[in-house]
Design an enzyme around this catalytic site. Sequence first.
Site, PDB file in Angstrom:
ATOM      1  CG  ASP A 290       1.719  -1.051   9.953  1.00 55.51           C
ATOM      2  OD1 ASP A 290       2.500  -0.919   8.985  1.00 55.51           O
ATOM      3  OD2 ASP A 290       1.746  -2.022  10.714  1.00 55.51           O
TER       4      ASP A 290
ATOM      5  CG  HIS B 289       5.714  -1.795   9.434  1.00 54.67           C
ATOM      6  ND1 HIS B 289       5.061  -2.204   8.292  1.00 54.67           N
ATOM      7  CD2 HIS B 289       6.396  -2.884   9.875  1.00 54.67           C
ATOM      8  CE1 HIS B 289       5.332  -3.475   8.053  1.00 54.67           C
ATOM      9  NE2 HIS B 289       6.148  -3.904   8.990  1.00 54.67           N
TER      10      HIS B 289
ATOM     11  CD  GLU C 283       7.140  -7.610   8.722  1.00 53.44           C
ATOM     12  OE1 GLU C 283       6.871  -8.770   8.381  1.00 53.44           O
ATOM     13  OE2 GLU C 283       6.349  -6.659   8.579  1.00 53.44           O
TER      14      GLU C 283
END
Length: 766
Positions: free
Chosen positions: A191, A266, A332
Amino acid sequence: MKRMSGVLLAAMLLLGKLQAQQVSIIPQPAKLEVLSGHFLINAAVSLQYNEPALLKPVADWFKAAIADVSGIRLSTQPNAARRIVLQLTTPVKPTDESYTLDVSANLITIKAKSYGGIFYGMQSVLQTLPAIRTNALLQVPCMRVQDAPRFGWRGMHLDVSRHFFGPEVIKQYIDLMATYKMNTFHWHLVDDQGWRIEIKKYPKLTSVGAWRVDQNDKVWGSRPQAKAGETPTYGGYYTQAQLKEIVAYARQRNVTIVPEIEMPGHVASAIAAYPELSCTQQPQLPLTGGDYTNMSSNYCAGNDSVFTFLQDVLTETMAIFPSTYIHIGGDEVDKGPWKKCARCQQRMQQQGLKNEEELQSYFIQRIEKFVVSKGRKMIGWDEILEGGLAPEATVMSWRGEAGGIEAAKMNHDVVMTPGSPCYFDHYQAGPEGEPRAIGGMNTLQKVYSYEPIPAELPADKARYVLGAQANLWTEYITTAEHVEYMVLPRMLALAEVVWSPKETRDWQGFNQRLQPHFRAFEQKGLHYSKGNFTVNIKPVSANGQVQVQLSTEAMNGAIYYSTDGSEPNVTSQRYTSPFTLQQSAVVKAVTVIQGEVMGVKAASQSFVLHKAVGSAVQYVHPVSRYYQADGLNSLTDGIRGMHAVGKFWHGFSGKDLVATVDLGSSKTIQQVTLGCLQRYNDWIFLPQSVMVEYSIDGQSFTTLGTVSNTVSSNEKASIIKDFTVKAAAVKARYVRVTAKVIDACPKGHSGEGKVGWLFADEIIVE
């Protein structure tokens, strides 16, 4: 022959149920019959098994487990008078995790069609024994068990990117999963804030991307970015040798590890190591927390070298992890950089892609082709639906259940892991007295009540639901003890949800069986939540009256309450049934067990009685399915929203709130108030303005007044603000309230330029 009396039969059935409860196996077996007597495990007992090539690892594990709690070393004498027999039946079916367990005074037999079934039979045996080494006799109750899991995917996730946890912590996590028959460990290895897997072809991923400046003393979202010259000392990574050892450790315990290599977003950690992977190709330091200002966190979708890099990374990953599934994230993704990137725009033109959503789909589908070419399957978060789902992809539904429903209707496999109730980084109690969490409230009972197959899903599509999973994100979790606390005992509740037959699930029975496991946690030194002692205060509004219902999850808990705002105790009013409020009040309530007030702070809720209480509400734009509060009439239930986001607020994403309240008859009104919430870090902002209109017939409306917001959208503190319109008294049956959402998240916000949320509660008419 005499017939058995109804009373005697009932008594025998009750006795059987009580005996089954005394065998506190979690998850509850499909069928369990407790018999008289017990099997004594001592040094004279022999462990025997067929198919040694397959069963030796699990037999060795069981021997070690028995030795750990007793010091007893089981023999392998074939003619021993008392034996434990493991029998793998034919044909062997590796995916069939069912088992039968028969315990008599001289023989324990576990039969199964797979290694996993044998392992789970042994786990059921171990749950009847002491948790740690004592001088107590090892006595297994005589019983018959026929058991099988309801779902094949019984998952737990752990984020080791935000905070790194060493190999021994991971093994303990796997042990906890295995104890309660969870079989899939989703390991979030990559991440923005840390790259945790050694990739030999790209050493800077760990030498640079695995380390950041230590700012653990600051709240995640408020950490300043690293500055040149600061030494990155916080982090870590797993070598490939360590990872292979953990994979073998998990395999022995029938746990499959599904690695997650996040993409296309990410990935600020990868870009810190190799800036050429981003659209800007500008150097950056590793992220310290949640401040993304001027940071690149996406791979460039127009750069072919990015796909070469990812194929190399995935090749090394798949050599370590033999799992069928490889998780590629996909959530996202900030598509803003792609819109400004000449290479991404050229890619869209070359591929005939209409927008950046389709560019994301192109990215995911290209990766899927590679994964499938290696004989594996791709799984990703539900954002991989955007722009078109990859042909063979499995979807992990986290933004509620909508993504999972959509994918299942398209005949794609899905794993259900909605934030409510499957995010274990949310509070499970309090929040007063609880360690800081990211927000939300997923209590033990809420987890236990979850049904992984959505009611909206057509029956013929239910087979595409592989199971469910709990996720533990670690922005606020820095220690192994905190990890334990957040998953225990909620993991046990989810384990029963995904294993036991739906029709046998029983909250009270589960609560009773849970008590010995609490003692086992204490004996093992495991940290766990002792219970949610916060009283749930729920309004029931109708016909202008407000009733209050109180409930507690605590086993054998009594509730005491006050209605005058005073602190309740054991001398206060004891709750027995819902009560009606005659005037505005502050209700406070506590859980009492054995005469002691539990918890840190009394639950408190303000009730406001006004002319719209219990009135029906109609909306122009529907309330978000994720923020329904207590239903469509939550804006007129007499309860004021508080700072807990998921409790009494109605949420609207990028849409104005336009709500019409039917007062039921013509009434005199002169003041209308709408309560709204601002939570900067949660993308929730106060409206630009609130307008109030009134009508007699519901068709022709007159403006009562408008009030504008005076609070900056950049105010980061949690704010509850009342927007009040006051005018000369008028007659009205209908009141329409329009709250205008902000145009976009403000400049400097992590969601700058994107739609924000509007949260509202309550419409007070006076």
